[in-house]
Scaffold this motif. Structure first.
Motif, PDB file in Angstrom:
ATOM      1  N   UNK A   1      -2.062  -3.682  11.675  1.00 49.08           N
ATOM      2  CA  UNK A   1      -2.661  -2.880  10.631  1.00 49.08           C
ATOM      3  C   UNK A   1      -2.063  -1.442  10.805  1.00 49.08           C
ATOM      4  N   UNK A   2      -1.769  -1.052  12.069  1.00 48.40           N
ATOM      5  CA  UNK A   2      -1.395   0.305  12.162  1.00 48.40           C
ATOM      6  C   UNK A   2      -0.041   0.578  11.503  1.00 48.40           C
ATOM      7  N   UNK A   3       0.558  -0.197  11.201  1.00 44.75           N
ATOM      8  CA  UNK A   3       2.004  -0.346  10.339  1.00 44.75           C
ATOM      9  C   UNK A   3       1.591   0.327   9.019  1.00 44.75           C
ATOM     10  N   UNK A   4       0.676   0.078   8.419  1.00 45.43           N
ATOM     11  CA  UNK A   4       0.517   0.391   7.180  1.00 45.43           C
ATOM     12  C   UNK A   4      -0.672   1.753   7.088  1.00 45.43           C
ATOM     13  N   UNK A   5      -0.933   2.279   8.305  1.00 45.18           N
ATOM     14  CA  UNK A   5      -1.634   3.420   8.357  1.00 45.18           C
ATOM     15  C   UNK A   5      -1.019   4.626   7.589  1.00 45.18           C
ATOM     16  N   UNK A   6      -1.561   5.694   7.134  1.00 44.32           N
ATOM     17  CA  UNK A   6      -0.836   6.724   6.394  1.00 44.32           C
ATOM     18  C   UNK A   6       0.173   7.485   7.353  1.00 44.32           C
ATOM     19  N   UNK A   7      -0.716   7.875   8.507  1.00 44.54           N
ATOM     20  CA  UNK A   7       0.238   8.424   9.647  1.00 44.54           C
ATOM     21  C   UNK A   7       1.472   7.649  10.158  1.00 44.54           C
ATOM     22  N   UNK A   8       1.346   6.508  10.252  1.00 46.44           N
ATOM     23  CA  UNK A   8       2.429   5.821  10.862  1.00 46.44           C
ATOM     24  C   UNK A   8       3.563   5.872   9.617  1.00 46.44           C
ATOM     25  N   UNK A   9       3.240   5.515   8.474  1.00 43.66           N
ATOM     26  CA  UNK A   9       4.056   5.569   7.545  1.00 43.66           C
ATOM     27  C   UNK A   9       4.731   6.766   7.143  1.00 43.66           C
TER      28      UNK A   9
ATOM     29  N   UNK B   1       7.636  -3.066   5.404  1.00 42.23           N
ATOM     30  CA  UNK B   1       6.373  -3.892   5.667  1.00 42.23           C
ATOM     31  C   UNK B   1       5.065  -3.188   5.640  1.00 42.23           C
ATOM     32  N   UNK B   2       5.107  -1.897   6.131  1.00 44.55           N
ATOM     33  CA  UNK B   2       4.183  -1.071   5.887  1.00 44.55           C
ATOM     34  C   UNK B   2       3.482  -0.583   4.616  1.00 44.55           C
ATOM     35  N   UNK B   3       4.696  -0.453   3.673  1.00 42.91           N
ATOM     36  CA  UNK B   3       4.201  -0.101   2.446  1.00 42.91           C
ATOM     37  C   UNK B   3       3.868  -1.088   1.595  1.00 42.91           C
ATOM     38  N   UNK B   4       4.493  -2.375   1.709  1.00 43.66           N
ATOM     39  CA  UNK B   4       3.889  -3.492   0.895  1.00 43.66           C
ATOM     40  C   UNK B   4       2.797  -4.143   1.399  1.00 43.66           C
ATOM     41  N   UNK B   5       2.322  -3.748   2.496  1.00 40.07           N
ATOM     42  CA  UNK B   5       1.048  -4.276   3.219  1.00 40.07           C
ATOM     43  C   UNK B   5      -0.018  -3.326   2.456  1.00 40.07           C
ATOM     44  N   UNK B   6       0.335  -1.992   2.323  1.00 42.86           N
ATOM     45  CA  UNK B   6      -0.602  -0.965   2.194  1.00 42.86           C
ATOM     46  C   UNK B   6      -0.864  -0.995   0.526  1.00 42.86           C
ATOM     47  N   UNK B   7       0.185  -1.193  -0.236  1.00 48.93           N
ATOM     48  CA  UNK B   7      -0.038  -1.058  -1.666  1.00 48.93           C
ATOM     49  C   UNK B   7       0.167  -2.125  -2.629  1.00 48.93           C
ATOM     50  N   UNK B   8       0.452  -3.377  -1.920  1.00 55.85           N
ATOM     51  CA  UNK B   8       0.805  -4.786  -2.670  1.00 55.85           C
ATOM     52  C   UNK B   8      -0.127  -5.836  -2.153  1.00 55.85           C
ATOM     53  N   UNK B   9      -0.035  -7.178  -2.549  1.00 61.79           N
ATOM     54  CA  UNK B   9      -0.524  -8.408  -2.081  1.00 61.79           C
ATOM     55  C   UNK B   9       0.608  -8.962  -1.196  1.00 61.79           C
ATOM     56  N   UNK B  10       1.950  -8.634  -1.507  1.00 57.23           N
ATOM     57  CA  UNK B  10       3.163  -9.255  -1.026  1.00 57.23           C
ATOM     58  C   UNK B  10       3.156  -9.394   0.632  1.00 57.23           C
ATOM     59  N   UNK B  11       2.753  -8.501   1.228  1.00 57.74           N
ATOM     60  CA  UNK B  11       2.451  -8.686   2.413  1.00 57.74           C
ATOM     61  C   UNK B  11       1.166  -8.546   3.158  1.00 57.74           C
ATOM     62  N   UNK B  12       0.764  -9.579   3.700  1.00 52.24           N
ATOM     63  CA  UNK B  12      -0.723  -9.353   4.730  1.00 52.24           C
ATOM     64  C   UNK B  12      -0.386  -9.399   6.099  1.00 52.24           C
TER      65      UNK B  12
END
Length: 196
Positions: A41-49, A24-35
């Motif tokens: 939003x914390x789930x796609x934060x670099x530290x969380x990832x 979820x975090x990676x797809x939200x951060x790097x694609x448009x597949x997940x919003x």
């Protein structure tokens, strides 16, 4: 469709807590597949990832070693359902994490998605963790890395399927559950057979 996505993600969390969160975090951060919904939003934060990736590496390694895998499963009895609750709630667009007053979470219906996701993940976790000691005993630990790799692959596949093609999630999740149940039944010693 959101419910199927959420159910697929929480089922995957029952097999491996960190894979669906990372997906979820990676797809939200790097694609448009997940919003992800607001408040997630914390789930796609670099530290969380990064933290999730480290935890995933530890989980993957521990789950491949006989006996250590059972200890890991015991520890994961809390983590996997919690992860399942989080991914289910984020999958159905819950605002639970954004609530300023935790009392409001249980005073409203915002806790329901967390509970549903935790229950789904716990069911898959119990099937997985219940079969592992029997598998280790029956194969002298040889099957642990093979089965663990298959579980990790199933968690990843189910996570991606839940996002890309949620219609198939129910079918695949039920199939995995049946496979785990049949496996546990076959590995259990028969009544009247000598223990050893």
């Amino acid at each position: 469709m959101e419910l199927l996505t959420a159910a697929g993600l929480s089922s995957a969390a029952g097999l491996n807590a960190y894979i669906p969160l990372l997906v979820l975090g990676l797809l939200n951060r790097f694609t448009s597949w997940v919003a992800l919904p607001e408040g997630w939003g914390w789930l796609s934060n670099g530290w969380a990832l990064g933290i999730l990736a480290v935890l995933l590496v530890i989980e993957v390694a521990a789950d491949k070693i006989p006996v250590v895998d059972s200890v890991n499963d015991a520890l994961q009895t809390v983590v996997r359902p919690a992860s399942g609750g989080l991914v289910f709630a984020s999958g159905v667009g819950s605002e639970t994490v954004a609530v300023a007053d935790p009392g409001d979470t249980f005073g409203s219906a915002q806790w329901v998605p967390l509970l549903i996701g935790a229950a789904i993940a716990l069911a898959f976790h119990l099937l997985k963790s219940g079969s592992r000691p029997l598998l280790n005993l029956g194969t002298a630990g040889v099957a642990a890395p093979v089965v663990s790799t298959a579980e990790d692959g199933a968690s990843l596949g189910l996570s991606l399927l839940a996002i890309v093609l949620p219609v198939l999630v129910l079918l695949v999740a039920v199939g995995l559950a049946v496979l785990l149940i049949v496996g546990v039944r076959r590995l259990r010693p028969k009544k009247g057979s000598p223990a050893g």
